[in-house]
Write a protein that holds these residues in place. Structure first.
Motif, mmCIF file in Angstrom:
data_model
loop_
_atom_site.group_PDB
_atom_site.id
_atom_site.type_symbol
_atom_site.label_atom_id
_atom_site.label_comp_id
_atom_site.label_asym_id
_atom_site.label_seq_id
_atom_site.Cartn_x
_atom_site.Cartn_y
_atom_site.Cartn_z
ATOM 1 N N UNK A 155 -11.895 6.950 9.066
ATOM 2 C CA UNK A 155 -12.921 7.226 7.833
ATOM 3 C C UNK A 155 -12.412 5.911 6.769
ATOM 4 N N UNK A 156 -13.603 5.209 6.679
ATOM 5 C CA UNK A 156 -13.312 4.143 5.666
ATOM 6 C C UNK A 156 -14.284 4.536 4.335
ATOM 7 N N UNK A 157 -13.593 4.798 3.498
ATOM 8 C CA UNK A 157 -14.373 5.659 1.958
ATOM 9 C C UNK A 157 -15.122 4.436 1.554
ATOM 10 N N UNK A 158 -14.946 3.254 1.563
ATOM 11 C CA UNK A 158 -15.794 2.409 1.161
ATOM 12 C C UNK A 158 -16.735 1.606 1.863
ATOM 13 N N UNK A 159 -17.068 1.988 3.048
ATOM 14 C CA UNK A 159 -18.094 1.497 3.830
ATOM 15 C C UNK A 159 -19.291 0.969 3.291
ATOM 16 N N UNK A 160 -19.855 1.660 2.283
ATOM 17 C CA UNK A 160 -20.889 1.354 1.525
ATOM 18 C C UNK A 160 -20.910 0.386 0.652
ATOM 19 N N UNK A 161 -19.908 -0.042 0.255
ATOM 20 C CA UNK A 161 -19.539 -1.022 -0.701
ATOM 21 C C UNK A 161 -20.307 -2.481 -0.267
ATOM 22 N N UNK A 162 -20.267 -3.413 -1.249
ATOM 23 C CA UNK A 162 -20.575 -4.974 -0.963
ATOM 24 C C UNK A 162 -19.206 -5.542 -0.299
ATOM 25 N N UNK A 163 -19.262 -6.719 0.375
ATOM 26 C CA UNK A 163 -18.223 -7.510 0.796
ATOM 27 C C UNK A 163 -17.054 -7.610 -0.441
ATOM 28 N N UNK A 164 -15.867 -7.671 -0.107
ATOM 29 C CA UNK A 164 -14.632 -7.673 -1.055
ATOM 30 C C UNK A 164 -13.948 -9.043 -0.494
ATOM 31 N N UNK A 165 -13.854 -9.912 -1.081
ATOM 32 C CA UNK A 165 -13.123 -11.358 -0.598
ATOM 33 C C UNK A 165 -11.903 -11.191 -1.386
ATOM 34 N N UNK A 166 -10.803 -11.339 -0.373
ATOM 35 C CA UNK A 166 -9.488 -11.700 -0.914
ATOM 36 C C UNK A 166 -9.068 -12.919 -0.343
ATOM 37 N N UNK A 167 -7.991 -13.491 -0.870
ATOM 38 C CA UNK A 167 -7.124 -14.398 -0.373
ATOM 39 C C UNK A 167 -5.918 -14.229 0.309
ATOM 40 N N UNK A 168 -5.430 -14.439 1.522
ATOM 41 C CA UNK A 168 -4.391 -14.275 2.024
ATOM 42 C C UNK A 168 -4.414 -14.964 3.675
ATOM 43 N N UNK A 169 -3.382 -14.547 4.626
ATOM 44 C CA UNK A 169 -3.526 -14.840 5.792
ATOM 45 C C UNK A 169 -4.253 -13.764 6.604
ATOM 46 N N UNK A 170 -5.595 -14.042 6.993
ATOM 47 C CA UNK A 170 -6.380 -13.146 7.669
ATOM 48 C C UNK A 170 -5.596 -12.430 8.916
ATOM 49 N N UNK A 198 -3.269 16.402 15.847
ATOM 50 C CA UNK A 198 -4.349 16.601 16.801
ATOM 51 C C UNK A 198 -5.472 16.809 16.132
ATOM 52 N N UNK A 199 -6.813 16.214 16.111
ATOM 53 C CA UNK A 199 -8.063 16.410 15.161
ATOM 54 C C UNK A 199 -7.865 16.235 13.716
ATOM 55 N N UNK A 200 -6.914 15.287 13.299
ATOM 56 C CA UNK A 200 -6.487 14.851 11.968
ATOM 57 C C UNK A 200 -7.478 13.869 11.375
ATOM 58 N N UNK A 201 -7.123 13.188 10.424
ATOM 59 C CA UNK A 201 -8.130 12.328 9.677
ATOM 60 C C UNK A 201 -7.102 11.115 9.282
ATOM 61 N N UNK A 202 -7.473 9.867 9.423
ATOM 62 C CA UNK A 202 -7.032 8.725 8.761
ATOM 63 C C UNK A 202 -7.840 8.188 8.001
ATOM 64 N N UNK A 203 -7.817 7.995 6.788
ATOM 65 C CA UNK A 203 -8.794 7.467 5.981
ATOM 66 C C UNK A 203 -8.328 6.155 5.112
ATOM 67 N N UNK A 204 -9.123 5.036 5.031
ATOM 68 C CA UNK A 204 -8.656 3.811 4.286
ATOM 69 C C UNK A 204 -9.605 3.695 3.224
ATOM 70 N N UNK A 205 -8.976 3.311 2.128
ATOM 71 C CA UNK A 205 -9.765 3.311 0.823
ATOM 72 C C UNK A 205 -9.346 1.738 0.164
ATOM 73 N N UNK A 206 -10.151 1.068 -0.489
ATOM 74 C CA UNK A 206 -10.127 0.015 -1.177
ATOM 75 C C UNK A 206 -10.306 0.222 -2.707
#
Length: 359
Positions: free
Chosen positions: A225-240, A260-268
């Motif tokens: 799950x990506x909690x911020x899927x609905x937001x605008x692009x977020x540009x960062x600086x680094x080694x992609x 088993x059957x769990x959740x992995x969530x990413x948030x920005x």
């Protein structure tokens, strides 16, 4: 070497007083018995004699004690200098017992810390060599076993030959994977790995990593799950590429140790005007408190048996830490055993980002 003259005079003062009183009393009694001077003259003579003897005794005792201590302290300094102790080499010799005691105590404390550090490093070195040996030994013996079987006669059977060669190839691939990871982490540690900085959309990168790991997550029925899927692009600086490797390693670990059957969530998360925080959390088995400080060590595994069955080189988190530190950023971990874990890292964002809608 010069002598430091900030000393304690207590010993000389008391000793000179005892000598002066005794000498004055003895001289007064002797003078009264032999010369029969008037009492007033004897008293004046006694006061003058007491003062002169006291000053003389004090100077002689103080000087002799200082020289006595200095010679022996100098020997201590010279002996300690053989240990290349900068604490003593760069300081003047002192005969002040309080100052000397402080210096010796500090020296002993520093040496104790050095010895403890050496013990820790030696233990880490032994453990590291043992882990490297184990990680390399397993695929090596696997490849050797399959090849030996083929050489001993199984090569004639085309079906067995093809199957065993494929398995041997997997063993070689695992060896290459471990060696490449070791090479990368070594370059990161010594600063030989050049980072190619660019501007990229972290939201798009996270979604790409999800696409790559979707099948792996499906095998354990884990939802990405990506909690911020609905937001605008977020540009960062680094080694992609390196940041993608960080995300992949952290999410793969989350899947590997997830339920088993769990959740992995990413948030920005909008951390400051110049930084964002990327947070990867799960509701997996979690990490016991005593293991958390060592998570980013090379080849360190929380589960010594089960984690190896999941594959990997055992270098993933160590590489993650070094990549983030090479970006001059920070990585954090929070975990509660039986509830889940959360890894997060900071990365520099571009000022033109519109992040007001982030939490």
């Amino acid at each position: 070497m010069k002598i430091s003259f900030r000393k304690t005079y207590k010993f000389a003062i008391i000793s000179a007083l005892y000598i002066s009183l005794f000498a004055t009393f003895f001289v007064i009694v002797l003078a009264k018995a032999m010369f029969k001077f008037p009492a007033q003259r004897i008293l004046s003579f006694g006061v003058i004699f007491l003062f002169i003897i006291y000053i003389f005794s004090f100077l002689v005792i103080q000087y002799r004690v200082e020289r006595f201590i200095y010679r022996r302290v100098k020997k201590i300094y010279d002996d300690i200098s053989l240990l290349e102790s900068s604490t003593f080499i760069n300081q003047p010799i002192t005969t002040d017992m309080e100052a000397l005691t402080r210096e010796v105590k500090k020296f002993a404390t520093d040496k104790k810390l050095e010895i403890e550090m050496l013990k820790v490093r030696e233990e880490y070195r032994r453990e590291f060599l043992g882990n490297v040996s184990h990680e390399l030994k397993t695929p090596l013996f696997t490849v050797q076993g399959y090849l030996s079987t083929l050489i001993d006669g199984a090569m004639e059977d085309k079906t067995i030959r093809k199957k065993y060669l494929k398995r041997a190839e997997k063993g070689v691939e695992r060896l290459i994977y471990i060696v490449e990871d070791l090479d990368m982490i070594t370059k990161l540690e010594v600063g030989d790995l050049n980072l190619e900085f660019s501007e990229f959309d972290i939201v798009e990168l996270i979604q790409n990593v999800f696409d790559l790991l979707e099948m792996k997550a499906d095998k354990k029925k884990i939802t990405l799950a990506f909690d911020n899927y609905h937001i605008q692009p977020i540009f960062v600086r680094g080694d992609k590429d390196k940041i993608q490797q960080v995300l992949e390693n952290l999410i793969v670990n989350s899947i590997k140790y997830g339920k088993e059957g769990g959740l992995t969530e990413v948030r920005v998360i909008n951390l400051t005007k110049k930084k964002i925080l990327v947070r990867i959390s799960d509701n997996g088995e979690g990490i016991e408190k005593q293991n958390i400080p060592r998570l980013f060590e090379r080849f360190y595994r929380v589960d010594k048996s089960g984690s190896r069955s999941e594959g990997g080189s055992g270098l993933g988190l160590a590489i993650v830490k070094h990549i983030i530190e090479a970006h001059k950023e920070k990585i954090y971990v929070e975990s509660e055993f039986g509830i889940g874990s959360e890894f997060s890292f900071t990365i520099k964002k571009l000022l033109q980002n519109n992040l007001d809608i982030l939490d």
